[in-house]
Scaffold this active site. Structure first.
Site, PDB file in Angstrom:
ATOM      1  N   LYS A  44      96.807  81.961  67.239  1.00 39.83           N
ATOM      2  CA  LYS A  44      97.148  83.527  67.210  1.00 39.83           C
ATOM      3  C   LYS A  44      98.431  83.447  66.844  1.00 39.83           C
ATOM      4  CE  LYS A  44      95.292  84.077  71.410  1.00 39.83           C
ATOM      5  NZ  LYS A  44      94.244  83.041  71.693  1.00 39.83           N
ATOM      6  N   ASP A  95      98.390  88.553  76.124  1.00 43.13           N
ATOM      7  CA  ASP A  95      97.259  88.001  74.900  1.00 43.13           C
ATOM      8  C   ASP A  95      96.494  89.002  74.394  1.00 43.13           C
ATOM      9  OD1 ASP A  95      95.377  85.650  74.149  1.00 43.13           O
ATOM     10  OD2 ASP A  95      93.995  87.052  75.479  1.00 43.13           O
ATOM     11  N   GLY A 128      91.913  69.851  70.865  1.00 39.52           N
ATOM     12  CA  GLY A 128      91.548  70.288  72.289  1.00 39.52           C
ATOM     13  C   GLY A 128      90.119  70.832  72.261  1.00 39.52           C
ATOM     14  N   SER A 129      90.196  71.729  73.029  1.00 39.16           N
ATOM     15  CA  SER A 129      88.708  72.223  73.579  1.00 39.16           C
ATOM     16  C   SER A 129      88.046  72.832  72.102  1.00 39.16           C
ATOM     17  CB  SER A 129      88.911  73.305  74.560  1.00 39.16           C
ATOM     18  OG  SER A 129      87.603  74.124  74.374  1.00 39.16           O
ATOM     19  N   VAL A 130      88.905  73.519  71.562  1.00 41.80           N
ATOM     20  CA  VAL A 130      88.354  74.453  70.320  1.00 41.80           C
ATOM     21  C   VAL A 130      87.912  73.262  69.135  1.00 41.80           C
ATOM     22  CG1 VAL A 130      89.000  75.902  68.298  1.00 41.80           C
ATOM     23  CG2 VAL A 130      89.412  76.431  70.814  1.00 41.80           C
ATOM     24  N   GLY A 162      85.608  79.818  74.967  1.00 41.84           N
ATOM     25  CA  GLY A 162      84.575  78.928  74.944  1.00 41.84           C
ATOM     26  C   GLY A 162      84.649  77.800  73.675  1.00 41.84           C
ATOM     27  N   VAL A 196      90.607  86.404  67.578  1.00 42.31           N
ATOM     28  CA  VAL A 196      90.450  87.490  68.136  1.00 42.31           C
ATOM     29  C   VAL A 196      88.954  87.653  68.492  1.00 42.31           C
ATOM     30  CG1 VAL A 196      90.303  90.150  67.988  1.00 42.31           C
ATOM     31  CG2 VAL A 196      92.085  88.982  66.879  1.00 42.31           C
ATOM     32  N   GLU A 208      94.801  80.681  83.856  1.00 38.16           N
ATOM     33  CA  GLU A 208      95.777  79.497  83.930  1.00 38.16           C
ATOM     34  C   GLU A 208      96.654  79.628  85.346  1.00 38.16           C
ATOM     35  OE1 GLU A 208      96.482  77.614  80.774  1.00 38.16           O
ATOM     36  OE2 GLU A 208      94.945  79.018  79.732  1.00 38.16           O
ATOM     37  N   LYS A 238      96.621  89.794  69.989  1.00 37.21           N
ATOM     38  CA  LYS A 238      95.323  90.058  69.347  1.00 37.21           C
ATOM     39  C   LYS A 238      95.115  91.441  68.758  1.00 37.21           C
ATOM     40  CE  LYS A 238      92.479  86.860  72.162  1.00 37.21           C
ATOM     41  NZ  LYS A 238      91.950  86.993  73.542  1.00 37.21           N
TER      42      LYS A 238
END
Lengths: 328, 328
Positions: B111, B207, B9-11, B305, B138, B196, B211
């Protein structure tokens, strides 16, 4: 892990007290101040040595010198925390070279050797397979070197901006908040022990420039020296200038900047918006790193203090312990 | 050093692109998305795999699964970056266990496994002599875990305060600056891709609480779980509340706090002075650590990001490379 401690001023005392107080697996086998020294490879009772030092002014036997301790004590890491001499770097540099040549790790809070001989000392450490660490030289308790070395490893550091001198930041904060003149604020800083009798080193930006040189060498390994820094102090700033900035929602801070793409190394008073992250209050230090992946990272914390500096020294020692002496 | 990458995915894409672009000494030998996988122990041409993924939606051969890559590829470290499932932690936890049992280091941005199985996974890593690292879980690009582990090593962490959810911070910033209602600011956050379609997870503080659990476990190793966090979201905050705070020179932020001496684990909207270091703008994250030696240290940076998260992942990988795979 065995450590030897050279220097028992405010920083050395702070480090010694924390090593004695905390269960960090660190044993002090050698200790020296400017007048005396002590070696005990089985471990020195540091609490009793500090008490002796307080009573007599000396930590050990007058015949034993710091150089003796560096050369003869059994230790894994040297803690070199004698006062900074920014011109010669001595006697610290001599102690550091001797320890590295004995294949001992070195941790220092001493800006002189790092600013003057960064490349030589890093190379000497590398050749001897040991660490040369100096977290405490820049921004006190802020772990900027660990962040650069590990936290942001792999990032290209595009620029660094910092409030690196707590004395100047205190003076500017007081001028802005209370409308004091430079002279009034300096007097207050002196009374509170934030400024020396001769404040030149701080207020003319020399201290900040030395720290900037250390940062630039750490990040870019470019071997720059102090005379490469374009430097303006805060000693000519007027209360009017701060008033004017204030009227526009801004204030003035002494900012150290290094931006290699602009070939810029500068320490100067800059106008910043009041909510800019580098606008810290009082003696706080702050740094903003501009990087390619993490983008901007800002760190804020105490730039000085006996125990605060001990935090940086102990961080370096424990890194050596965990990554070298007791390898994973 | 060889790495396997699970999740594109994005990460995952951000990490893969940075590994391909930068000369970090990292070779990807296995890669998998939710539909396919690829193993090449000599090194995968990651640029071409990413192009294929973009065109076809798959990165490799349909018969090859993520579990196959974890179990069969040759690698030193697994990069586990599949989407977070905060309830089950799966399939990520299964991949992580399998890699650790193969004595492979693990780096994750996920996470779920860390919040749910911190103690078990840390212990499994220790038993197998490898690292389990999760900097990216985190505060995105802020290297908080490196700071806790090394920069502030030896410090007692007395408390931690954080702005850990960029979506909430964006909404609160917009409500304060523009006088928007919660609903208007949320709509804007959605349009900009910060929130979202179902914003529950963010705006109710879940969320941030997850964390906080990861931080508490990291610092105090206390095995706390999500249900121990006293949690209030921002979804009931009115524009009036922000207006009222503003009139007093303050604003409101969603603050995650852990203070062991008070037995406190809380996520809730708090009133802070506007110049408080945790009052960051937009989607920025921030953390303040209260410690015994360094005193207060604040870190500010991007919380999310693709490339920003890659920064955290690469920091973890390079730490493993330098301290384990290529030992000093």
């Amino acid at each position: 892990m065995k450590v030897a401690l050279i220097g028992l001023g405010s920083v050395g005392r702070g480090a010694a007290e924390m090593i004695a107080k905390k269960d960090l697996g660190l044993t002090i086998t050698g200790i020296a101040d400017s007048k005396s020294g002590l070696i005990n490879n089985a471990g020195i009772d540091i609490v009793s040595v500090l008490a002796t030092k307080k009573k007599t002014g000396s930590c050990g036997t007058p015949g034993v010198t710091a150089a003796d301790v560096v050369a003869k004590a059994e230790y894994d890491a040297l803690i070199e925390v004698t006062p900074t001499n920014a011109l010669s770097g001595e006697p610290a540099t001599g102690y550091i070279r001797a320890a590295l040549n004995r294949k001992k790790h070195v941790v220092t809070s001493n800006k002189g050797p790092v600013a003057l001989y960064y490349k030589e000392l890093k190379e000497l450490a590398r050749k001897n397979g040991v660490e040369f660490r100096y977290e405490a030289t820049v921004a006190g308790a802020i772990p900027i070197m660990h962040v650069l070395e590990h936290g942001l490893a792999g990032n290209e550091i595009l620029a660094i901006y910092g409030v690196l001198n707590g004395t100047c930041n205190f003076i500017l904060t007081r001028m802005a908040h209370e409308g004091l003149t430079y002279e009034q604020a300096l007097l207050e800083a002196r009374e509170l022990g934030y400024a020396e009798a001769d404040p030149t080193y701080d207020v003319q930006g020399i201290d900040a420039a030395i720290k900037l040189v250390i940062l630039a060498n750490t990040i870019w390994g470019n071997g720059v020296k102090l005379d490469a820094v374009d430097r303006t102090g805060i000693d000519l700033l007027t209360a009017d200038a701060l008033q004017l900035a204030d009227e526009q929602g801004c204030t003035i801070r002494l900012i150290a900047e290094a931006i290699p793409r602009k070939n810029l190394l500068r320490v100067s008073p800059r106008i910043l918006e009041k909510n800019h992250p580098l606008v810290t209050q009082g003696t706080l230090n702050a740094l903003t790193l501009e990087t390619d992946m993490a983008k901007e990272i800002t760190l804020i914390g105490r730039g000085a203090g006996s125990v605060e500096t001990a935090s940086a020294i102990i961080g370096d020692l424990l890194f050596i312990r965990d990554c070298h002496v007791q390898r994973p």
